[in-house]
Write a protein that holds these residues in place. Structure first.
Motif, PDB file in Angstrom:
ATOM      1  N   ARG A 194       0.842  -1.204   0.000  1.00 51.04           N
ATOM      2  CA  ARG A 194       0.000   0.000   0.000  1.00 51.04           C
ATOM      3  C   ARG A 194       0.876   1.252   0.000  1.00 51.04           C
ATOM      4  N   GLU A 195       1.910   1.253   0.813  1.00 51.37           N
ATOM      5  CA  GLU A 195       2.819   2.400   0.909  1.00 51.37           C
ATOM      6  C   GLU A 195       3.491   2.693  -0.424  1.00 51.37           C
ATOM      7  N   LEU A 196       3.907   1.636  -1.117  1.00 51.96           N
ATOM      8  CA  LEU A 196       4.632   1.791  -2.377  1.00 51.96           C
ATOM      9  C   LEU A 196       3.709   1.844  -3.588  1.00 51.96           C
ATOM     10  N   ALA A 197       2.408   1.709  -3.355  1.00 46.44           N
ATOM     11  CA  ALA A 197       1.406   1.779  -4.426  1.00 46.44           C
ATOM     12  C   ALA A 197       1.653   0.735  -5.516  1.00 46.44           C
ATOM     13  N   VAL A 198       1.948  -0.485  -5.072  1.00 47.25           N
ATOM     14  CA  VAL A 198       2.096  -1.615  -5.988  1.00 47.25           C
ATOM     15  C   VAL A 198       1.319  -2.790  -5.412  1.00 47.25           C
ATOM     16  N   SER A 199       1.209  -3.868  -6.173  1.00 50.06           N
ATOM     17  CA  SER A 199       0.442  -5.018  -5.706  1.00 50.06           C
ATOM     18  C   SER A 199       1.205  -5.792  -4.638  1.00 50.06           C
ATOM     19  N   GLN A 200       0.445  -6.533  -3.846  1.00 45.93           N
ATOM     20  CA  GLN A 200       1.050  -7.349  -2.794  1.00 45.93           C
ATOM     21  C   GLN A 200       1.999  -8.405  -3.377  1.00 45.93           C
ATOM     22  N   PRO A 201       1.620  -9.109  -4.472  1.00 47.58           N
ATOM     23  CA  PRO A 201       2.570 -10.082  -5.041  1.00 47.58           C
ATOM     24  C   PRO A 201       3.876  -9.433  -5.508  1.00 47.58           C
ATOM     25  N   THR A 202       3.803  -8.189  -5.988  1.00 46.60           N
ATOM     26  CA  THR A 202       5.021  -7.490  -6.424  1.00 46.60           C
ATOM     27  C   THR A 202       5.945  -7.260  -5.247  1.00 46.60           C
TER      28      THR A 202
ATOM     29  N   SER B 275       3.702  24.600   0.319  1.00 50.95           N
ATOM     30  CA  SER B 275       3.041  24.441  -0.982  1.00 50.95           C
ATOM     31  C   SER B 275       2.962  22.975  -1.393  1.00 50.95           C
ATOM     32  N   LEU B 276       4.055  22.238  -1.197  1.00 51.00           N
ATOM     33  CA  LEU B 276       4.066  20.823  -1.578  1.00 51.00           C
ATOM     34  C   LEU B 276       3.104  20.013  -0.716  1.00 51.00           C
ATOM     35  N   LEU B 277       3.047  20.323   0.584  1.00 51.09           N
ATOM     36  CA  LEU B 277       2.090  19.621   1.445  1.00 51.09           C
ATOM     37  C   LEU B 277       0.660  19.941   1.030  1.00 51.09           C
ATOM     38  N   GLY B 278       0.424  21.169   0.607  1.00 50.93           N
ATOM     39  CA  GLY B 278      -0.899  21.531   0.091  1.00 50.93           C
ATOM     40  C   GLY B 278      -1.245  20.750  -1.166  1.00 50.93           C
ATOM     41  N   LEU B 279      -0.265  20.562  -2.047  1.00 50.69           N
ATOM     42  CA  LEU B 279      -0.498  19.764  -3.257  1.00 50.69           C
ATOM     43  C   LEU B 279      -0.765  18.306  -2.901  1.00 50.69           C
ATOM     44  N   ILE B 280      -0.009  17.772  -1.951  1.00 47.57           N
ATOM     45  CA  ILE B 280      -0.240  16.384  -1.522  1.00 47.57           C
ATOM     46  C   ILE B 280      -1.669  16.236  -1.000  1.00 47.57           C
ATOM     47  N   ALA B 281      -2.109  17.193  -0.181  1.00 46.67           N
ATOM     48  CA  ALA B 281      -3.485  17.136   0.343  1.00 46.67           C
ATOM     49  C   ALA B 281      -4.493  17.181  -0.794  1.00 46.67           C
TER      50      ALA B 281
ATOM     51  N   ALA C  95      -8.177  14.166  -4.456  1.00 40.79           N
ATOM     52  CA  ALA C  95      -8.503  13.737  -5.819  1.00 40.79           C
ATOM     53  C   ALA C  95      -8.329  12.236  -6.024  1.00 40.79           C
ATOM     54  N   GLY C  96      -7.798  11.525  -5.010  1.00 45.85           N
ATOM     55  CA  GLY C  96      -7.604  10.090  -5.129  1.00 45.85           C
ATOM     56  C   GLY C  96      -6.333   9.695  -5.860  1.00 45.85           C
ATOM     57  N   VAL C  97      -5.446  10.653  -6.133  1.00 47.08           N
ATOM     58  CA  VAL C  97      -4.193  10.367  -6.838  1.00 47.08           C
ATOM     59  C   VAL C  97      -3.181   9.742  -5.884  1.00 47.08           C
ATOM     60  N   ILE C  98      -3.185  10.190  -4.635  1.00 51.67           N
ATOM     61  CA  ILE C  98      -2.302   9.640  -3.599  1.00 51.67           C
ATOM     62  C   ILE C  98      -3.189   8.952  -2.567  1.00 51.67           C
ATOM     63  N   THR C  99      -2.828   7.725  -2.218  1.00 52.95           N
ATOM     64  CA  THR C  99      -3.651   6.986  -1.256  1.00 52.95           C
ATOM     65  C   THR C  99      -3.058   6.957   0.148  1.00 52.95           C
ATOM     66  N   VAL C 100      -1.737   7.126   0.260  1.00 50.08           N
ATOM     67  CA  VAL C 100      -1.089   7.137   1.576  1.00 50.08           C
ATOM     68  C   VAL C 100      -0.391   8.474   1.737  1.00 50.08           C
TER      69      VAL C 100
ATOM     70  N   ARG D 284       0.727  10.771   5.195  1.00 51.83           N
ATOM     71  CA  ARG D 284       0.693  11.058   6.632  1.00 51.83           C
ATOM     72  C   ARG D 284       1.256  12.450   6.890  1.00 51.83           C
ATOM     73  N   THR D 285       0.705  13.440   6.206  1.00 50.81           N
ATOM     74  CA  THR D 285       1.182  14.813   6.350  1.00 50.81           C
ATOM     75  C   THR D 285       0.305  15.577   7.328  1.00 50.81           C
ATOM     76  N   CYS D 286       0.852  16.648   7.864  1.00 50.74           N
ATOM     77  CA  CYS D 286       0.071  17.480   8.785  1.00 50.74           C
ATOM     78  C   CYS D 286      -1.222  17.958   8.128  1.00 50.74           C
ATOM     79  N   LEU D 287      -1.135  18.369   6.866  1.00 49.89           N
ATOM     80  CA  LEU D 287      -2.304  18.965   6.226  1.00 49.89           C
ATOM     81  C   LEU D 287      -3.395  17.958   5.888  1.00 49.89           C
ATOM     82  N   THR D 288      -3.103  16.664   6.007  1.00 51.33           N
ATOM     83  CA  THR D 288      -4.140  15.643   5.769  1.00 51.33           C
ATOM     84  C   THR D 288      -4.565  14.974   7.077  1.00 51.33           C
ATOM     85  N   CYS D 289      -4.194  15.550   8.202  1.00 52.37           N
ATOM     86  CA  CYS D 289      -4.442  14.941   9.510  1.00 52.37           C
ATOM     87  C   CYS D 289      -5.573  15.642  10.242  1.00 52.37           C
ATOM     88  N   ARG D 290      -6.393  14.863  10.935  1.00 52.29           N
ATOM     89  CA  ARG D 290      -7.517  15.444  11.674  1.00 52.29           C
ATOM     90  C   ARG D 290      -7.059  16.291  12.853  1.00 52.29           C
TER      91      ARG D 290
END
Length: 197
Positions: free
Chosen positions: A64-72, A138-144, A149-154, A156-162
């Motif tokens: 999940r972290e590397l955005a690849v399949s489990q068998p990979t 700015s980069l953390l804002g883009l990550i958020a 948008a569903g482009v990044i799934t993992v 753990r940045t401040c700007l995406t934290c509750r």
């Protein structure tokens, strides 16, 4: 140019600049991986395991972290284990699971690999401190935005934290730590991160 001499497609130019930076980093890491007879994925896997949790060092979380399949990831772990760089051991909390960890040779290589981003860090360090803080924000804002948008799934940045609150523009606060954060203190990979929603 449009009125006010503003570029017509500034967002498009920023995406193009990000793409150029990503290609340069990929090429740099490809060269490093080849020098050590690794694939870029194997190199990334070693780095993630060396960085420690999160993610939890089990194949599913690493995939999940590397955005690849489990068998990979399973194949990459087996290859790195054969090379004496990674080891798998039973999870003491759950005997059915295997935890991935660095073997002694892998730990030595991971320490060496920390140095390979030196030229990239040096280029960023050449910016003045205010520009570095602005760039990080700015980069953390883009990550958020990419998470939304569903482009990044993992992420753990401040700007995406509750726990993150921006009290006024530019003034950040972590409710978990009960403290204000300077722009330069915003985290890219926080172990206490809890996603919004």
């Amino acid at each position: 140019m449009t009125s006010g001499d503003r570029p017509a497609d500034l967002p498009g130019r920023i995406v193009a600049a990000l793409d150029r930076l990503a290609r340069a980093q990929r090429a740099h890491r490809q060269t490093v991986a080849e020098r050590h007879s690794l694939t870029p994925l194997q190199l990334d896997l070693l780095r993630v395991v060396a960085d420690g949790a999160p993610p939890e060092p089990v194949v599913g979380q690493l995939a999940r972290e590397l955005a690849v399949s489990q068998p990979t990831v399973t194949d990459a772990v087996h290859t790195l284990a054969r090379k004496g760089l990674l080891a798998r051991r039973r999870d003491p909390a759950d005997a059915r699971r295997r935890v991935v960890e660095l073997a002694p040779r892998g730990a030595a290589l991971a320490t060496e690999l920390q140095q390979v981003d030196g030229p990239l860090r040096d280029a960023v360090a050449a910016l003045d401190p205010t520009a570095q803080e602005d760039t990080l924000r700015s980069l953390l804002g883009l990550i958020a935005g990419f998470v939304d948008a569903g482009v990044i799934t993992v992420a753990r940045t401040c700007l995406t934290c509750r726990f993150h609150k921006e009290l006024v523009p530019g003034r950040h606060h972590c409710t978990l730590l009960a403290m204000d954060l300077a722009r330069g203190d915003l985290r890219v990979d926080c172990p206490e991160h809890v996603g919004v929603g």
